[in-house]
Design a protein around this motif. Structure first.
Motif, PDB file in Angstrom:
ATOM      1  N   GLN A  90      38.723  79.237  55.031  1.00 18.33           N
ATOM      2  CA  GLN A  90      37.520  79.200  54.486  1.00 18.33           C
ATOM      3  C   GLN A  90      37.362  78.117  53.341  1.00 18.33           C
ATOM      4  N   ALA A 122      50.965  78.312  50.035  1.00 16.41           N
ATOM      5  CA  ALA A 122      50.821  78.528  48.811  1.00 16.41           C
ATOM      6  C   ALA A 122      50.364  77.214  48.035  1.00 16.41           C
ATOM      7  N   PHE A 123      51.031  76.012  48.621  1.00 15.38           N
ATOM      8  CA  PHE A 123      51.200  74.748  47.881  1.00 15.38           C
ATOM      9  C   PHE A 123      49.405  74.017  47.893  1.00 15.38           C
ATOM     10  N   ARG A 169      45.409  74.288  44.939  1.00 17.78           N
ATOM     11  CA  ARG A 169      44.820  73.239  43.944  1.00 17.78           C
ATOM     12  C   ARG A 169      43.943  72.264  44.765  1.00 17.78           C
ATOM     13  N   ASP A 203      40.643  73.868  45.507  1.00 15.59           N
ATOM     14  CA  ASP A 203      39.941  73.894  44.588  1.00 15.59           C
ATOM     15  C   ASP A 203      39.012  72.685  44.518  1.00 15.59           C
ATOM     16  N   LEU A 254      38.277  70.589  46.879  1.00 17.18           N
ATOM     17  CA  LEU A 254      37.358  70.522  47.946  1.00 17.18           C
ATOM     18  C   LEU A 254      36.012  71.111  47.662  1.00 17.18           C
ATOM     19  N   THR A 255      35.996  71.868  46.603  1.00 14.43           N
ATOM     20  CA  THR A 255      34.775  72.586  46.077  1.00 14.43           C
ATOM     21  C   THR A 255      33.870  71.341  46.012  1.00 14.43           C
ATOM     22  N   ARG A 295      39.462  63.610  47.314  1.00 15.85           N
ATOM     23  CA  ARG A 295      40.652  62.356  47.381  1.00 15.85           C
ATOM     24  C   ARG A 295      40.536  61.756  46.081  1.00 15.85           C
ATOM     25  N   LEU A 309      40.298  62.925  43.130  1.00 15.52           N
ATOM     26  CA  LEU A 309      41.388  63.566  42.403  1.00 15.52           C
ATOM     27  C   LEU A 309      42.748  63.613  42.838  1.00 15.52           C
ATOM     28  N   GLY A 310      42.834  62.897  43.522  1.00 15.82           N
ATOM     29  CA  GLY A 310      44.557  62.679  44.151  1.00 15.82           C
ATOM     30  C   GLY A 310      45.025  63.285  45.270  1.00 15.82           C
ATOM     31  N   TYR A 311      44.030  64.263  46.017  1.00 15.23           N
ATOM     32  CA  TYR A 311      44.700  64.811  46.950  1.00 15.23           C
ATOM     33  C   TYR A 311      44.841  64.031  48.503  1.00 15.23           C
ATOM     34  N   ASN A 312      45.662  64.067  49.272  1.00 15.04           N
ATOM     35  CA  ASN A 312      45.643  63.314  50.294  1.00 15.04           C
ATOM     36  C   ASN A 312      45.190  64.304  51.379  1.00 15.04           C
ATOM     37  N   ARG A 371      36.744  80.973  43.318  1.00 15.38           N
ATOM     38  CA  ARG A 371      37.707  79.882  43.150  1.00 15.38           C
ATOM     39  C   ARG A 371      38.661  80.159  44.180  1.00 15.38           C
TER      40      ARG A 371
END
Lengths: 261, 329
Positions: B76, B205-206, B209, B212, B214-215, B222, B224-227, B271
């Motif tokens: 979700q 579990a990883f 963040r 979060d 993706l909100t 992206r 914010l540093g997420y691949n 969250r």
């Protein structure tokens, strides 16, 4: 001017067969607020997204020399460059404080909960966006203008060296437009490089150190706003005629007619 | 209730439900007998019931419930869609199909562990097909569409297997298995499924963040540093390992992954990262309690747990759709 934080060299971009940008050379230095203007579809958002590392260039390069970001280090890039999307979405009904706190994610590990330093950055970003007392409010219940300020605060909470903001004042009331523009200017004059896409030429004239006009896939004019936002440039790049004025040392440009083809 | 207190509350509820699952059944076995059966050296009938019948059932209720709740919360969050759940991306469907094929071919009769292995293989195949269909950098919408298409295909193939079942008993066995149950599972099932589920949990579990982030939408996440390509890979493998193993040993248990995150979301301030542990615990509580309920409701006929969760879950789904419809208009 100091060394550029982000420099764009002969950059081209296309979506499929459609060329969006061609041969763009552009740089943003520490301490300046650069206004990126141009008509709809001129490629402003594309250029901003490329500078943020969200889109690959078809040709040309982007360098981040004085930001010290090694290639592929997404987290270092995220700490140095904040990107504020146009009309940013908010998908879950989190609190304002939680949302602004997401600006601190690049400073944390996968399981970090935030330090005192993070809380200070969030509080400062909220204060800067006039969000005192909004901490516990639910973001999805806010008005459009309030949401825009919350999203700006989220980007400020990153404490970036470069802020790339796509239409940061769209949807704001006049008072908050002035406040946000002033905030972007303060941020730049405190040492950050700020590039903001905007449509209001008066804002561009009054707040920006430099303006870049995109037209027909390339940069049509670039320089101090007062020098380059001339009637000719407005007619060619925006298709409008404008009234120019100045009062108490404040200049304004108000488009009034469509320019004759 | 603050998120911290919610987690404590759910933790206590999980422990109580687990103990309840050990204590409740056709044979009246008290707490003291259960404890001595578990930790003492007893070898009698009581010890056999507790260790070989009730303990695996309780462990599977706990871990499968947690798997379904956790993966529902993660899906979700990633798809930013409160209607997403493990069944949606076709993992449960293919896991069921894999298990059904072992029935159909008779391999499971010759070799008991073929059933769970078939389920896990099905889940892994669904992941590969999903990646092949949707592509590496698929948007959530493409992923949902590909998942729905795969789930329908798995359903069609399962029906085909039923259609051509060698005899009515084989068909009945398949249908009963598809209903979902924790009954008559042994410690072998626990040993085979739990390591896969745990591995999946660690991978998921990883992702807290990044969910979060993706909100704020994909571009902001992206920036914010997420691949997101890597996030999606971790998510798909994590979900298919845990849900594939869960479905393989217990059949298709629907709606837990939908209902639990939805109920708990307001209590964690919406969250996504905070919802993950809460939903894992909540899923465990729900499935353990549902499993106790089916034992109490029809001790002699065995009400299938998948039937019960669907009976609870489907009306819940109606309410969700109704509310969304009102929000839109």
């Amino acid at each position: 001017m100091s060394a550029p934080l982000i420099a764009v060299h002969s950059l081209s971009a296309s979506f499929g067969a459609t060329k969006v940008l061609e041969g763009i050379n552009f740089a943003v230095a520490a301490g300046e607020l650069v206004g990126l203007v141009g008509s709809n579809g001129a490629g402003k958002t594309t250029l901003l997204r490329m500078m943020a590392g969200l889109l690959e260039a078809t040709a040309g390069t982007i360098t981040y020399d004085s930001l010290n970001i090694s290639a592929g280090d997404n987290q270092a890039r995220a700490r140095a460059i904040a990107y504020l999307p146009q009309a940013g979405a908010i998908h879950w009904a989190v609190s304002v404080e939680t949302l602004v706190g997401m600006g601190r994610l690049p400073h944390m590990g996968a399981f970090g909960t935030g330090t005192e330093r993070d809380r200070q950055a969030v509080a400062a970003a909220m204060a800067a966006c006039d969000l005192g007392g909004y901490e516990g409010r639910t973001v999805t219940n806010l008005s459009g203008g309030e949401k825009a300020r919350v999203l700006l605060a989220r980007a400020l909470a990153v404490e970036p060296k470069v802020l790339l903001a796509d239409e940061p004042v769209a949807g704001l009331d006049p008072a908050h437009q002035l406040e946000v523009m002033q905030k972007l200017r303060d941020l730049a004059h405190a040492g950050a490089g700020v590039v903001a896409v905007m449509h209001d030429l008066t804002h561009a004239t009054r707040y920006c150190d430099r303006v870049v006009v995109l037209y027909d896939r390339s940069i049509a004019a670039e320089g101090v706003p007062g020098d380059i936002l001339t009637p000719d440039v407005l007619a060619k790049c925006f298709g409008v005629r404008a009234l120019y004025g100045e009062r108490d040392g404040r200049s304004f440009i108000v488009p009034v007619d469509r320019a004759e083809g | 209730m603050s998120p911290a207190r919610l987690h404590v509350f759910l933790g206590v509820m999980t422990a109580l439900a687990f103990v309840g699952s050990l204590l409740i059944g056709p044979a009246a076995i008290g707490l003291d007998q259960t404890i001595s059966a578990l930790f003492g050296g007893d070898v009698g009938t009581v010890a056999l019931i507790v260790k070989e019948v009730r303990l695996p059932r309780a462990i599977l209720g706990l871990t499968i419930g947690a798997t379904l709740g956790l993966s529902g919360a993660v899906l979700q969050g990633f798809l930013r869609n409160p209607l997403a759940e493990p069944g949606l991306i076709g993992v449960s469907g293919f896991a069921s199909l894999g298990a059904v094929l072992t029935f159909y071919t008779g391999v499971s009769a010759a070799f008991a562990l073929a059933l769970p292995l078939g389920g896990i293989a099905g889940a892994l195949i669904s992941v590969m097909l999903l990646r092949g269909l949707a592509g590496r950098d698929a948007s959530p919408l493409t992923l949902i569409l590909a998942g729905v298409a795969l789930a329908s295909f798995a359903g069609a193939l399962t029906s085909l297997a039923l259609n051509f079942a060698p005899n009515p008993f084989a068909a009945l066995e398949i249908v009963f298995w598809l209903l979902g149950s924790l009954a008559n599972r042994s410690m072998d099932h626990v040993y085979l499924a739990v390591p896969f589920m745990l591995t999946g949990w660690v991978m998921l579990a990883f992702l807290g963040r990044s969910l979060d982030a993706l909100t704020l939408g994909e571009d902001a996440a992206r920036s914010l540093g997420y691949n997101l390509g890597r996030v999606q890979t971790m998510l798909i493998i994590g979900v298919s390992l845990s849900v594939g193993a869960a479905t393989a040993v217990a059949g298709a248990i629907g709606f837990v992954g939908l209902v639990v995150p939805h109920i708990l979301r307001p209590y964690v301030g919406h969250r996504p990262s905070a919802l993950m542990p809460a939903s894992a615990l909540g899923g465990a509580v729900l499935l353990l309690c549902a499993d106790i309920a089916v034992r109490l409701a029809a001790p002699d006929r065995e009400l299938k747990i998948g039937v019960l969760t669907a009976l609870i879950g489907a009306p819940f789904f109606f309410i969700l759709v109704w509310r969304m419809r009102k929000d839109i208009s």
